[in-house]
Design a protein around this motif. Sequence first.
Motif, PDB file in Angstrom:
ATOM      1  N   SER A   1       1.880  14.648  -3.766  1.00 56.91           N
ATOM      2  CA  SER A   1       1.221  13.514  -4.414  1.00 56.91           C
ATOM      3  C   SER A   1       2.011  12.224  -4.279  1.00 56.91           C
ATOM      4  CB  SER A   1       1.000  13.836  -5.900  1.00 56.91           C
ATOM      5  OG  SER A   1       0.545  12.705  -6.603  1.00 56.91           O
ATOM      6  N   GLY A   2       3.308  12.281  -4.514  1.00 57.01           N
ATOM      7  CA  GLY A   2       4.120  11.071  -4.466  1.00 57.01           C
ATOM      8  C   GLY A   2       4.296  10.528  -3.066  1.00 57.01           C
ATOM      9  N   ALA A   3       4.427  11.413  -2.090  1.00 60.32           N
ATOM     10  CA  ALA A   3       4.693  10.969  -0.720  1.00 60.32           C
ATOM     11  C   ALA A   3       3.509  10.212  -0.128  1.00 60.32           C
ATOM     12  CB  ALA A   3       5.046  12.169   0.155  1.00 60.32           C
ATOM     13  N   VAL A   4       2.289  10.638  -0.424  1.00 59.47           N
ATOM     14  CA  VAL A   4       1.091  10.053   0.201  1.00 59.47           C
ATOM     15  C   VAL A   4       0.422   9.017  -0.695  1.00 59.47           C
ATOM     16  CG1 VAL A   4       0.684  12.149   1.550  1.00 59.47           C
ATOM     17  CG2 VAL A   4      -0.421  11.902  -0.692  1.00 59.47           C
ATOM     18  N   ALA A   5       1.146   8.526  -1.682  1.00 57.12           N
ATOM     19  CA  ALA A   5       0.574   7.602  -2.672  1.00 57.12           C
ATOM     20  C   ALA A   5       0.176   6.263  -2.048  1.00 57.12           C
ATOM     21  CB  ALA A   5       1.591   7.365  -3.792  1.00 57.12           C
ATOM     22  N   GLU A   6      -0.683   5.562  -2.762  1.00 56.23           N
ATOM     23  CA  GLU A   6      -1.063   4.170  -2.517  1.00 56.23           C
ATOM     24  C   GLU A   6      -2.018   3.939  -1.352  1.00 56.23           C
ATOM     25  OE1 GLU A   6       1.783   1.273  -4.692  1.00 56.23           O
ATOM     26  OE2 GLU A   6       2.682   1.733  -2.750  1.00 56.23           O
ATOM     27  N   ARG A   7      -2.447   5.009  -0.670  1.00 57.33           N
ATOM     28  CA  ARG A   7      -3.441   4.790   0.398  1.00 57.33           C
ATOM     29  C   ARG A   7      -4.371   5.972   0.612  1.00 57.33           C
ATOM     30  NH1 ARG A   7       1.855   6.881   1.554  1.00 57.33           N
ATOM     31  NH2 ARG A   7       2.119   7.351   3.750  1.00 57.33           N
ATOM     32  N   ILE A   8      -4.241   7.034  -0.177  1.00 59.64           N
ATOM     33  CA  ILE A   8      -5.082   8.208   0.018  1.00 59.64           C
ATOM     34  C   ILE A   8      -6.238   8.239  -0.965  1.00 59.64           C
ATOM     35  CG2 ILE A   8      -3.838   9.771  -1.541  1.00 59.64           C
ATOM     36  CD1 ILE A   8      -4.166  11.923   0.705  1.00 59.64           C
TER      37      ILE A   8
ATOM     38  N   VAL B   1       6.402   7.194  -0.101  1.00 63.17           N
ATOM     39  CA  VAL B   1       6.497   6.209  -1.179  1.00 63.17           C
ATOM     40  C   VAL B   1       7.628   6.512  -2.148  1.00 63.17           C
ATOM     41  CG1 VAL B   1       5.262   5.130  -3.102  1.00 63.17           C
ATOM     42  CG2 VAL B   1       4.048   5.671  -0.978  1.00 63.17           C
ATOM     43  N   VAL B   2       7.800   7.760  -2.532  1.00 62.99           N
ATOM     44  CA  VAL B   2       8.767   8.098  -3.582  1.00 62.99           C
ATOM     45  C   VAL B   2      10.023   8.802  -3.062  1.00 62.99           C
ATOM     46  CG1 VAL B   2       6.901   8.291  -5.278  1.00 62.99           C
ATOM     47  CG2 VAL B   2       7.712  10.349  -4.110  1.00 62.99           C
ATOM     48  N   GLY B   3      10.125   9.007  -1.763  1.00 69.11           N
ATOM     49  CA  GLY B   3      11.283   9.721  -1.220  1.00 69.11           C
ATOM     50  C   GLY B   3      11.192  11.222  -1.371  1.00 69.11           C
TER      51      GLY B   3
ATOM     52  N   HIS C   1       9.602  -3.612   5.246  1.00 67.32           N
ATOM     53  CA  HIS C   1       9.377  -4.494   4.104  1.00 67.32           C
ATOM     54  C   HIS C   1       9.315  -3.648   2.827  1.00 67.32           C
ATOM     55  CE1 HIS C   1       8.524  -8.096   6.553  1.00 67.32           C
ATOM     56  NE2 HIS C   1       8.041  -7.219   7.427  1.00 67.32           N
ATOM     57  N   PRO C   2      10.313  -3.743   1.991  1.00 66.32           N
ATOM     58  CA  PRO C   2      10.329  -2.955   0.751  1.00 66.32           C
ATOM     59  C   PRO C   2       9.117  -3.275  -0.130  1.00 66.32           C
ATOM     60  CG  PRO C   2      12.478  -3.937   1.167  1.00 66.32           C
ATOM     61  CD  PRO C   2      11.532  -4.582   2.128  1.00 66.32           C
ATOM     62  N   MET C   3       8.623  -2.256  -0.804  1.00 58.25           N
ATOM     63  CA  MET C   3       7.522  -2.413  -1.752  1.00 58.25           C
ATOM     64  C   MET C   3       7.980  -1.840  -3.091  1.00 58.25           C
ATOM     65  SD  MET C   3       4.210  -1.447   0.616  1.00 58.25           S
ATOM     66  CE  MET C   3       3.701  -2.548   1.937  1.00 58.25           C
ATOM     67  N   PRO C   4       8.654  -2.656  -3.902  1.00 60.67           N
ATOM     68  CA  PRO C   4       9.256  -2.157  -5.144  1.00 60.67           C
ATOM     69  C   PRO C   4       8.232  -1.537  -6.088  1.00 60.67           C
ATOM     70  CG  PRO C   4      10.056  -4.364  -4.604  1.00 60.67           C
ATOM     71  CD  PRO C   4       8.913  -4.087  -3.688  1.00 60.67           C
TER      72      PRO C   4
ATOM     73  N   ILE D   1      -0.401  11.935   9.259  1.00 64.61           N
ATOM     74  CA  ILE D   1      -1.832  11.756   9.500  1.00 64.61           C
ATOM     75  C   ILE D   1      -2.352  10.487   8.834  1.00 64.61           C
ATOM     76  CG2 ILE D   1      -4.125  12.766   9.158  1.00 64.61           C
ATOM     77  CD1 ILE D   1      -2.425  14.185  11.254  1.00 64.61           C
ATOM     78  N   LEU D   2      -1.859  10.182   7.648  1.00 66.16           N
ATOM     79  CA  LEU D   2      -2.301   8.992   6.923  1.00 66.16           C
ATOM     80  C   LEU D   2      -1.815   7.701   7.562  1.00 66.16           C
ATOM     81  CD1 LEU D   2      -1.861   9.632   3.090  1.00 66.16           C
ATOM     82  CD2 LEU D   2      -3.921   8.798   4.216  1.00 66.16           C
ATOM     83  N   GLY D   3      -0.588   7.693   8.010  1.00 68.19           N
ATOM     84  CA  GLY D   3       0.034   6.470   8.474  1.00 68.19           C
ATOM     85  C   GLY D   3       0.638   5.693   7.311  1.00 68.19           C
ATOM     86  N   PRO D   4       1.422   4.665   7.608  1.00 68.19           N
ATOM     87  CA  PRO D   4       2.103   3.905   6.553  1.00 68.19           C
ATOM     88  C   PRO D   4       1.168   2.951   5.821  1.00 68.19           C
ATOM     89  CG  PRO D   4       2.572   2.954   8.702  1.00 68.19           C
ATOM     90  CD  PRO D   4       1.787   4.211   8.955  1.00 68.19           C
ATOM     91  N   ARG D   5       1.629   2.476   4.669  1.00 63.69           N
ATOM     92  CA  ARG D   5       0.888   1.479   3.910  1.00 63.69           C
ATOM     93  C   ARG D   5       0.827   0.154   4.668  1.00 63.69           C
ATOM     94  NH1 ARG D   5       4.558   1.808  -1.284  1.00 63.69           N
ATOM     95  NH2 ARG D   5       6.006   2.423   0.379  1.00 63.69           N
ATOM     96  N   ILE D   6      -0.212  -0.597   4.405  1.00 63.81           N
ATOM     97  CA  ILE D   6      -0.366  -1.898   5.043  1.00 63.81           C
ATOM     98  C   ILE D   6       0.822  -2.787   4.684  1.00 63.81           C
ATOM     99  CG2 ILE D   6      -1.785  -3.996   5.133  1.00 63.81           C
ATOM    100  CD1 ILE D   6      -4.207  -2.213   4.455  1.00 63.81           C
ATOM    101  N   GLY D   7       1.457  -3.346   5.703  1.00 65.56           N
ATOM    102  CA  GLY D   7       2.559  -4.266   5.482  1.00 65.56           C
ATOM    103  C   GLY D   7       3.921  -3.628   5.326  1.00 65.56           C
ATOM    104  N   LYS D   8       3.994  -2.309   5.316  1.00 63.39           N
ATOM    105  CA  LYS D   8       5.286  -1.641   5.144  1.00 63.39           C
ATOM    106  C   LYS D   8       6.193  -1.876   6.350  1.00 63.39           C
ATOM    107  CE  LYS D   8       8.342   1.273   3.424  1.00 63.39           C
ATOM    108  NZ  LYS D   8       9.159   0.956   2.235  1.00 63.39           N
TER     109      LYS D   8
END
Length: 436
Positions: free
Chosen positions: A149-156, A352-354, A228-231, A214-221
């Motif tokens: 859940s934490g690894a694939v956060a913010e875009r799934i 996202v969360v390491g 680019h860090p996303m705090p 499969i998801l790919g990185p977040r936009i702008g990462k």
Amino acid sequence: MNLMKSLIPAAALVVLPQMGLAQEAAEGEAALHTQYIFTTLLFLMAGFLVFFMAAGFAMLEGGLVRSKNVAMQMIKNIALFSIAAIMYWLVGFNTMYPGDFNGFFALGGPTVLDAVGVAPADAALDYASIGSDFFFQLVFVAATASIVSGAVAERIKLWPFLIFVIVLTGILYPISGSWKWGGGWLDAMGFSDFAGSTVVHSVGGWAALAGCLILGPRIGKYKDGKVHPMPGSNLALATLGTFILWLGWFGFNGGSQLAMGTVGDVSDVSRIFANTNMAAASGAIAALIMTQVLYKKPDLTMVLNGALAGLVSITAEPLAPTLFGALWIGAVGGIIVVFAVPMLDKFKIDDVVGAIPVHLFAGIWGTIAVIFYGEANLITQLTGIVAYGVFTFVGALILWTILKATVGIRVSEEDEINGLDMAELGMEAYPEFSKG
């Protein structure tokens, strides 16, 4: 002596030995009752500690994602635990523990509890109640899903993620878990994993890695060749989540002693607690020192993950090491995280969360570290690591790919920018603040 014996009736000479045997039998049965009661109690106490780790994962993830995605992480965590509970009852528990089966896997059916007010003659007096064993094992599979859940956060998307959780908790995790803890082929080889550095944590890590690819990185990462860090939205919340996970780990590792009916068992549980705590502490301090040296300032998120990596590292063998052994094993885990996080960024793998450095890389390290204190050998440990890696990664990769091709797994660019809270749920965790 012969005179005294001659004065005892012949019938009594027959009865007295029988009385002795009966007393021995009664004492043996009482010892079994004690063992059953205390081991059942261990599972229940350890189980609710590990259950509280679900709150820890939720708080950690909620603190490390941006404010526009916090509600999404909360609903994912409560939903995944609930799905895990149902799937593990429906098929998972009896697939993972198929009795005397010693092959690749045997698909099981629903779990059936002991009868109400079960009689001693019908209970597993040499172990524990079915309900306590089922509950204790259930909370482990839920932890595996939380790692993803934490690894694939913010875009799934929510529902494809939950479909993945159904398969992970009902099929993938129980099958591979049976290889070691269910008495399967890896157990027969001598593969050693006391509480799940590989069986639990690396399985979650491999599934998370497949999802991130499969998801790919977040936009702008990753843009213009730079990271680019996303705090995160709330590092205090993330710190609370880490402490909750640290607390829950005492149940995770301590309960894996699987017995509390003797002086030796209870002493071993206390030894496990002490080693678990030491590994977490050393992992945190190692990350603290390393980030100071490398970046000239300590990094809180690295220190939090350093503690968790120390915990994952000691989980494969928390009983045998000395306190110094637990210290250096945990410290290596903390160092691994500090170097693994930027390494993933170089490959543009956006975790996202390491979770991948903490649960996969430190999990592999902890499984290898068993050879320094346990009875396992390096070849056997590596065989287990590779087997779990290939099975879980390939299975997860296929499942993520199917979901992507059919229902889609990633939200639209617009929804990702606006935040998943509004896009997927129509509500915000922090409605009084502007989108962050």
